[in-house]
Write an enzyme that holds these catalytic residues in place. Structure first.
Site, mmCIF file in Angstrom:
data_model
loop_
_atom_site.group_PDB
_atom_site.id
_atom_site.type_symbol
_atom_site.label_atom_id
_atom_site.label_comp_id
_atom_site.label_asym_id
_atom_site.label_seq_id
_atom_site.Cartn_x
_atom_site.Cartn_y
_atom_site.Cartn_z
ATOM 1 N N HIS A 294 -22.435 -3.285 7.286
ATOM 2 C CA HIS A 294 -22.685 -4.732 7.279
ATOM 3 C C HIS A 294 -21.816 -5.489 8.281
ATOM 4 O O HIS A 294 -22.142 -6.604 8.657
ATOM 5 C CB HIS A 294 -22.573 -5.312 5.859
ATOM 6 C CG HIS A 294 -21.173 -5.562 5.385
ATOM 7 N ND1 HIS A 294 -20.391 -4.593 4.810
ATOM 8 C CD2 HIS A 294 -20.407 -6.681 5.399
ATOM 9 C CE1 HIS A 294 -19.214 -5.122 4.497
ATOM 10 N NE2 HIS A 294 -19.199 -6.381 4.824
ATOM 11 N N LYS B 198 -5.818 -4.388 0.964
ATOM 12 C CA LYS B 198 -6.160 -5.267 -0.159
ATOM 13 C C LYS B 198 -4.904 -6.034 -0.553
ATOM 14 O O LYS B 198 -3.779 -5.564 -0.337
ATOM 15 C CB LYS B 198 -6.606 -4.428 -1.359
ATOM 16 C CG LYS B 198 -7.802 -3.526 -1.089
ATOM 17 C CD LYS B 198 -9.090 -4.268 -1.240
ATOM 18 C CE LYS B 198 -10.293 -3.356 -1.076
ATOM 19 N NZ LYS B 198 -11.530 -4.080 -0.812
ATOM 20 N N LYS C 105 -23.161 2.952 3.376
ATOM 21 C CA LYS C 105 -21.888 3.642 3.413
ATOM 22 C C LYS C 105 -21.355 3.807 1.985
ATOM 23 O O LYS C 105 -21.813 3.061 1.121
ATOM 24 C CB LYS C 105 -20.900 2.889 4.290
ATOM 25 C CG LYS C 105 -20.344 1.599 3.666
ATOM 26 C CD LYS C 105 -19.164 1.098 4.406
ATOM 27 C CE LYS C 105 -17.875 1.333 3.712
ATOM 28 N NZ LYS C 105 -17.525 0.419 2.611
ATOM 29 N N HIS D 116 -16.368 0.265 9.155
ATOM 30 C CA HIS D 116 -16.431 -1.060 9.781
ATOM 31 C C HIS D 116 -15.539 -1.199 11.013
ATOM 32 O O HIS D 116 -15.956 -1.689 12.049
ATOM 33 C CB HIS D 116 -15.991 -2.134 8.785
ATOM 34 C CG HIS D 116 -16.737 -2.093 7.490
ATOM 35 N ND1 HIS D 116 -18.071 -1.837 7.417
ATOM 36 C CD2 HIS D 116 -16.323 -2.294 6.209
ATOM 37 C CE1 HIS D 116 -18.458 -1.883 6.153
ATOM 38 N NE2 HIS D 116 -17.424 -2.145 5.392
ATOM 39 N N LYS E 89 -7.198 -13.736 3.805
ATOM 40 C CA LYS E 89 -8.494 -13.092 4.022
ATOM 41 C C LYS E 89 -8.849 -13.367 5.476
ATOM 42 O O LYS E 89 -9.131 -14.514 5.861
ATOM 43 C CB LYS E 89 -9.540 -13.707 3.080
ATOM 44 C CG LYS E 89 -10.986 -13.368 3.393
ATOM 45 C CD LYS E 89 -11.386 -12.009 2.911
ATOM 46 C CE LYS E 89 -12.841 -11.685 3.288
ATOM 47 N NZ LYS E 89 -13.141 -10.270 3.330
ATOM 48 N N LYS F 167 -22.497 -9.048 11.205
ATOM 49 C CA LYS F 167 -21.737 -10.304 11.245
ATOM 50 C C LYS F 167 -21.931 -10.957 12.612
ATOM 51 O O LYS F 167 -21.814 -10.281 13.640
ATOM 52 C CB LYS F 167 -20.239 -10.030 11.003
ATOM 53 C CG LYS F 167 -19.928 -9.660 9.556
ATOM 54 C CD LYS F 167 -18.440 -9.420 9.376
ATOM 55 C CE LYS F 167 -18.124 -8.862 8.006
ATOM 56 N NZ LYS F 167 -17.925 -9.856 6.967
HETATM 57 C C1 BG6 Z 1 -16.921 -3.202 1.962
HETATM 58 C C2 BG6 Z 1 -15.786 -2.491 1.313
HETATM 59 O O1 BG6 Z 1 -17.676 -2.323 2.754
HETATM 60 O O2 BG6 Z 1 -16.404 -4.265 2.763
HETATM 61 C C3 BG6 Z 1 -14.981 -3.435 0.461
HETATM 62 O O3 BG6 Z 1 -16.291 -1.434 0.502
HETATM 63 C C4 BG6 Z 1 -14.525 -4.626 1.284
HETATM 64 O O4 BG6 Z 1 -13.857 -2.787 -0.121
HETATM 65 C C5 BG6 Z 1 -15.691 -5.236 2.038
HETATM 66 O O5 BG6 Z 1 -13.976 -5.570 0.387
HETATM 67 C C6 BG6 Z 1 -15.194 -6.277 3.008
HETATM 68 O O6 BG6 Z 1 -16.292 -6.934 3.569
HETATM 69 P P1 BG6 Z 1 -16.152 -8.400 4.147
HETATM 70 O O7 BG6 Z 1 -17.503 -8.692 4.694
HETATM 71 O O8 BG6 Z 1 -15.763 -9.283 2.997
HETATM 72 O O9 BG6 Z 1 -15.067 -8.344 5.177
#
Ligand code: BG6
Length: 510
Positions: free
Chosen positions: A193, A351, A163, A255, A356, A197
């Site tokens: 990705h 962001k 992507k 995602h 998180k 998960k």
């Molecule tokens: C990426 C984005 O695909 O996913 C990033 O481009 C983002 O901006 C990241 O930080 C988040 O992935 P994860 O696995 O940390 O939730």
């Protein structure tokens, strides 16, 4: 047991890029160290930088040390012997005869059975030119030249595409057409990705390997669904890239709509990639487009303000003055289908937020008759909490079922209690970095966790109203409209409050 991955030569375009050093190589190293990567598989990185095989290995080693879960010098040395480098600009036709020779000789040397897995870890603008060069180089034969011969016995050529998959519906369709001219759909692996998960994959097991949830999983019992992907980091060194993309393209189109599809899809006929992807396409196709004259009732956008740690997004020296690219987005989606009629799905991502955390909240409706009406019947003066299922995708991984319990003692007082499943505690394993298992799936020919062309296009259709000129008003007062460490702009709360709902916010990270 999953089938063994076929050995192959993995050809990574974009070898000197960030994704390769931070994600792909550490993930493949982890797979190799765990004995999961076939020993006769080797890697060939392609990039413009002039380097030898040893130079590249030397550059990768500290990255693997930093980004892999564990580092073992002997395992690295063993893996590094299977890593090679080819300097050259992947968009120039003249490198391909030599590249093809190198692939063939590596395949013979390691026993890769002439299978090739191309990996496009490059800027989106390079994808189509590279795919055209691959075609012209005659490196791809599967389903084409040898289509009359038993395909299972022939070497395969597959391609993984990173992507962002296009930057809007039209560009995604062009990329799909370009790929389709060279590779069959079953050789195209559009990677996301999030699908790798553990907890995202567990969703299908949670929903379809149990009888107790599925009867409730519809508009009769569910009030709404929330999907949140909050990050505490800012755009960091990726400001330039990020400014061209923004939160909707970076996280939601890809995602979070994939997560949404798994939450909302119908049970597939079987647990095969074909049937699962069919259902995901159907449900993504059923998303109603937000009406362009009332976008503010369906979405809100934000940009983080500054603090001591980082300047406000719009003041970042790497982004154009006055940029209106969103670092936060909250949107409400609805499905035009039987199961989900009238149930909003709220999606938000940002962001520099308070924590998180990636989670799904299934918010059930209140019971039809209210036996416990008096507020003094609720502990801590709280209100009656309807049932919730909270699926934490990261950082920990787990499922929490929230329901009302009676507080011990005389009289009837209620409080919300939880039954928790903690992934790491129960299985004694941390979720692994998603890329490794996903790449092994591509070597097996298993597309279950990859997106079909029509999924990608349906996801673009769902967000297009928020990306076009009609969304200009949403970007009107975007600069610094939320504080770092918050849950986004106040308008995100108002979006839900307008319907008597509120976001589920966890405790902020320290
Ligand atoms: C990426 C984005 O695909 O996913 C990033 O481009 C983002 O901006 C990241 O930080 C988040 O992935 P994860 O696995 O940390 O939730």
């Amino acid at each position: 047991m999953a089938a063994e991955p076929d050995p192959c030569v993995v050809v990574i375009f974009g070898a000197s890029g960030d994704l390769t050093s931070r994600k792909l190589i550490p993930a493949l190293y982890e797979m190799a160290a765990a004995g999961a990567l076939p020993r006769s598989t080797c890697l060939l990185g392609v990039s413009r930088t002039q380097m030898s095989d040893d130079d590249w290995r030397g550059k990768l080693q500290p990255c693997v040390k930093r980004h892999a879960k564990r580092f073992d010098a002997a395992a690295w040395a063993d893996f590094a012997r299977r890593i090679y480098y080819f300097p050259g600009s992947a968009t120039r036709a003249e490198i391909y005869p030599q590249l093809a020779e190198r692939i063939t000789s590596l395949s013979q040397q390691h026993g890769g059975r002439d299978n090739i897995l191309f990996y496009l870890a490059v800027a989106p603008s390079l994808c189509i030119p590279i795919v055209e060069r691959i075609e012209a180089s005659c490196l791809v034969a599967e389903g084409r030249r040898w289509c009359t011969i038993d395909r299972d016995k022939m070497p395969w050529q597959r391609i993984i595409v990173e992507k962002p998959f296009g930057r809007d519906l039209e560009s995604a369709q062009s990329l799909n057409r370009a790929l389709g001219r060279v590779f069959e759909e079953d050789a195209i692996y559009r990677i996301d990705h999030y699908l790798g998960k553990e907890l995202v994959q567990s969703l299908l097991v949670f929903r379809f390997a149990n009888t107790i949830f599925e009867p409730l999983w519809n508009h009769r019992y569910i009030d709404h669904v929330q999907i949140t992907a909050a990050e505490t980091v800012g755009v960091e060194h990726r400001a330039q890239y990020y400014d061209e993309v923004g939160a909707i393209r970076d996280m939601i189109q890809s995602h979070l709509l994939q997560v949404l599809a798994l939450v909302a899809m119908e049970p597939p006929t079987s647990f095969t990639s074909h049937h699962i992807r069919q259902e995901k396409i159907k449900v993504l196709d059923a998303i109603e487009a937000a009406p362009t004259d009332r976008l503010q009732d369906f979405a809100t956008l934000g940009q983080y303000a500054g603090d001591d740690a980082e300047p406000a997004y719009h003041l970042n020296p790497r982004v154009p003055t006055g940029t209106t690219t969103e670092t936060f987005a909250a949107i409400a989606l609805r499905f035009d289908n039987w199961r989900w009629a009238g149930v909003p799905f709220y999606i938000r991502t940002g962001k520099r937020m308070a924590a998180k955390r990636t989670e799904i909240v299934i918010q059930f409706k209140q019971p039809p008759a209210n036996l416990f009406k008096r507020t003094d019947q609720f502990a801590a003066g709280g209100t009656r909490g309807a049932n919730q299922i909270i699926i934490e995708i990261s950082p920990r991984g787990g499922v929490s079922l929230r329901f009302q319990g009676k507080v011990p003692g005389s009289g009837v007082r209620l409080d919300t209690v939880a039954m928790d499943f903690d992934f790491a505690k129960r299985f004694g394993a941390e979720p692994v970095e998603a890329y490794g298992p996903l790449i092994l799936d591509a070597m097996r020919g298993d597309q279950t966790l990859y997106q079909h062309r029509y999924e990608v296009e349906a996801a673009w259709r769902a967000v297009m109203p928020l990306l076009g000129p009609q969304a200009r008003t949403l970007r009107g007062n975007i600069h610094a409209n939320y504080q770092p460490g918050s849950w986004g702009p106040p308008s995100a709360d108002e979006l839900l409050a307008a319907h008597g709902r509120a976001w589920h916010n966890v405790a902020p990270d320290q």
